[in-house]
Scaffold this motif. Structure first.
Motif: not given
Length: 279
Positions: A71-78, A196-203
């Motif tokens: 919720g800090s803005g990271k994904s919104t920027l992407l 632009l990669c959004d949490e692509i390694t989290s799983a």
């Protein structure tokens, strides 16, 4: 660009984009030069402001790792850079041209959006299609490629991510790491300059995440692609990053090298965040 379709290109490739008027735009930014510049980006959802006066640059051939609380803005920027979210204010430039200003995309956006690819944690592969069809769908629809040309490009893209043997596999037949590499290959089909990669390694397990990191490094070193990567994995971030950007409450609180950010920063919020996610 669209969320489920691959968009993109790369520095080492030529790949100019045809516009609606027939003109073509070729990316001119060289290694180490700014590909993307954002100034004064603002975004709110209702009463919650998720981006506050965000200034952000990405250089050709760099991996920029973006970290911070949810919720800090990271994904919104992407999503703003990808054209999936419109900021409330600010300016975005791509290769020296204004693509967003006065709360709207400029005509130039249509000439460059195919150079931007976004990859999600959930892979967004069509389960009813094999890998080949997942990769060739967007180039055939958006670029008018023939089936034969799209298939040749699919083979090249899969080879770049070490997935040549899975051309006709279904997503359900692939491991998590293989699905993520297939998603990267799909983005490469549009020959992106920016990934632009959004949490692509989290799983992914650490060894598989390391494989994905190897693919991204090779792309940035051999193709000159600029990569922005949102992650909560600090080990991955420290290995992947040329730059580390730390978001706190919608603002960029730290923008530094990995050594400066993780070992020498005096920002209390960054220290607290890193300690929390490490343990």
């Amino acid at each position: 660009m669209t969320e489920n379709a691959p968009e993109g290109g790369s520095h080492a490739r030529t790949g100019p984009v045809a516009t609606a008027t027939g003109a073509q735009r070729t990316i001119t930014a060289a290694i180490g030069e700014a590909l993307v510049s954002a100034r004064g980006l603002q975004k709110s959802f209702g009463d919650r402001r998720v981006m506050r006066n965000v200034d952000f640059d990405m250089l050709v051939g760099d991996i920029t790792v973006i970290i911070g609380k949810s919720g800090s803005g990271k994904s919104t920027l992407l999503r703003a850079l990808a054209g999936l979210t419109e900021p409330d204010d600010g300016r975005i430039m791509f290769d020296g041209e204004v693509v967003f200003e006065d709360r709207q995309r400029t005509p130039v956006w249509k000439e460059v959006d195919s150079y931007i690819g976004m990859i999600f944690q959930s892979y967004t592969l069509w389960p009813h299609m094999d890998v080949a069809k997942n990769l060739t769908l967007a180039p055939r629809k958006k670029l008018g490629m023939s089936e034969a040309e799209a298939m040749e490009r699919a083979k090249r893209s899969l080879a770049e991510v070490g997935m040549s043997e899975h051309l006709h596999s279904r997503p359900a037949q692939l491991s998590g790491g293989e699905r993520q590499r297939a998603a990267i290959a799909r983005a490469l089909m549009m020959e992106p300059k920016l990934l632009l990669c959004d949490e692509i390694t989290s799983a992914l397990d650490p060894p598989v995440a390391a494989e994905v990191l190897g693919v991204l490094r090779r792309l940035k070193e051999e193709e000159g692609i600029a990569v922005a990567l949102v992650t909560h994995d600090m080990a991955f971030a420290s290995k992947a990053a040329d730059r580390v950007v730390f978001f706190h409450e919608g603002e960029i609180a730290v923008n530094a090298t990995p050594d400066e950010a993780f070992n020498r920063s005096d920002n209390a919020e960054l220290k607290k965040f890193v300690d929390a996610v490490r343990f």
